[in-house]
Motif scaffolding. Sequence first.
Motif, PDB file in Angstrom:
ATOM      1  N   ALA A  41      37.674  39.212  27.086  1.00  0.00           N
ATOM      2  CA  ALA A  41      38.388  38.148  27.529  1.00  0.00           C
ATOM      3  C   ALA A  41      37.814  37.967  29.190  1.00  0.00           C
ATOM      4  O   ALA A  41      37.416  36.776  29.274  1.00  0.00           O
ATOM      5  CB  ALA A  41      40.013  37.899  27.628  1.00  0.00           C
ATOM      6  N   ARG A  42      38.072  38.997  29.987  1.00  0.00           N
ATOM      7  CA  ARG A  42      37.230  38.808  31.353  1.00  0.00           C
ATOM      8  C   ARG A  42      35.914  38.540  31.219  1.00  0.00           C
ATOM      9  O   ARG A  42      35.348  37.659  31.923  1.00  0.00           O
ATOM     10  CB  ARG A  42      37.800  40.192  32.021  1.00  0.00           C
ATOM     11  CG  ARG A  42      37.201  40.179  33.288  1.00  0.00           C
ATOM     12  CD  ARG A  42      37.820  41.180  34.457  1.00  0.00           C
ATOM     13  NE  ARG A  42      37.086  41.169  35.522  1.00  0.00           N
ATOM     14  CZ  ARG A  42      37.634  41.693  36.794  1.00  0.00           C
ATOM     15  NH1 ARG A  42      38.709  42.579  36.545  1.00  0.00           N
ATOM     16  NH2 ARG A  42      37.046  41.824  38.092  1.00  0.00           N
TER      17      ARG A  42
ATOM     18  N   TYR B 198      44.624  38.689  31.919  1.00  0.00           N
ATOM     19  CA  TYR B 198      44.213  38.618  30.615  1.00  0.00           C
ATOM     20  C   TYR B 198      45.166  39.220  29.378  1.00  0.00           C
ATOM     21  O   TYR B 198      44.915  39.044  28.451  1.00  0.00           O
ATOM     22  CB  TYR B 198      42.636  39.091  30.315  1.00  0.00           C
ATOM     23  CG  TYR B 198      41.577  38.579  31.141  1.00  0.00           C
ATOM     24  CD1 TYR B 198      41.455  37.190  31.268  1.00  0.00           C
ATOM     25  CD2 TYR B 198      41.342  39.043  32.598  1.00  0.00           C
ATOM     26  CE1 TYR B 198      40.656  36.530  31.954  1.00  0.00           C
ATOM     27  CE2 TYR B 198      40.688  38.413  33.367  1.00  0.00           C
ATOM     28  CZ  TYR B 198      40.167  37.137  33.183  1.00  0.00           C
ATOM     29  OH  TYR B 198      39.594  36.638  34.075  1.00  0.00           O
TER      30      TYR B 198
END
Length: 226
Positions: free
Chosen positions: A24-25, A168
């Motif tokens: 996600a990052r 996240y």
Amino acid sequence: MSQAILVVAAHPDDETYGAGGTIARHVAEGDQVTVLFVTDGVTARHDQTDQQRAAGVAACAALGVDDVRFADLPDQRLDGMPLLEVIGPIHALVKELRPTIVYTHHKGDANQDHRRLFEATLVAVRPFGENPVDELRCFEVASSTEWGPASMADWAFLPSLFVDIGDYVDIKAKAIEAYRHTHVSEVPAFPHPRAPESVLAYDTARGVSVGLQAAEAFVSVRRLIR
């Protein structure tokens, strides 16, 4: 500058449990992430592969990933296949996508598909010729990595890289929920290691060990600075 990232996972759910926050990052930072599921993930237990595939796509979408590939090799049978057949789909994607970072399983996991996939990925990203990969990172998967024989030094998961996923963890939790309603749920109740509460505890423990609220830990197998 954005970069191409390849995540090589043995089964749908490994990508989220092992590196969901980091994926996600990467997406949030503008990187192009591709997830490759090497096996169907379920045929050692049942034949409902469509549900597992759909859950994998949904989990990746929750993480922001829309490029999801399936090699459809048989679940829990990679150790019975010639290694070259396991390397093939990984090598093909490395050639197509030219990723700079590749994520995969750790060699000391209890799950034999994970161990076999480490072997295959290590070959597929070897620093030879036109191979673009600058770094190979191994993630830990709850209920596999910690169940390996950590007392054996060459099997122990000894992380050398920690990624801050404090922003996240909620996205990772949402991705985990995509696997709750598969034919056989991949989201067991606490205190199983893959329960959402357990995953948060693992990520918190990795985080506080390096002064962060939450982190995912990796073994950096090889890193090139060009």
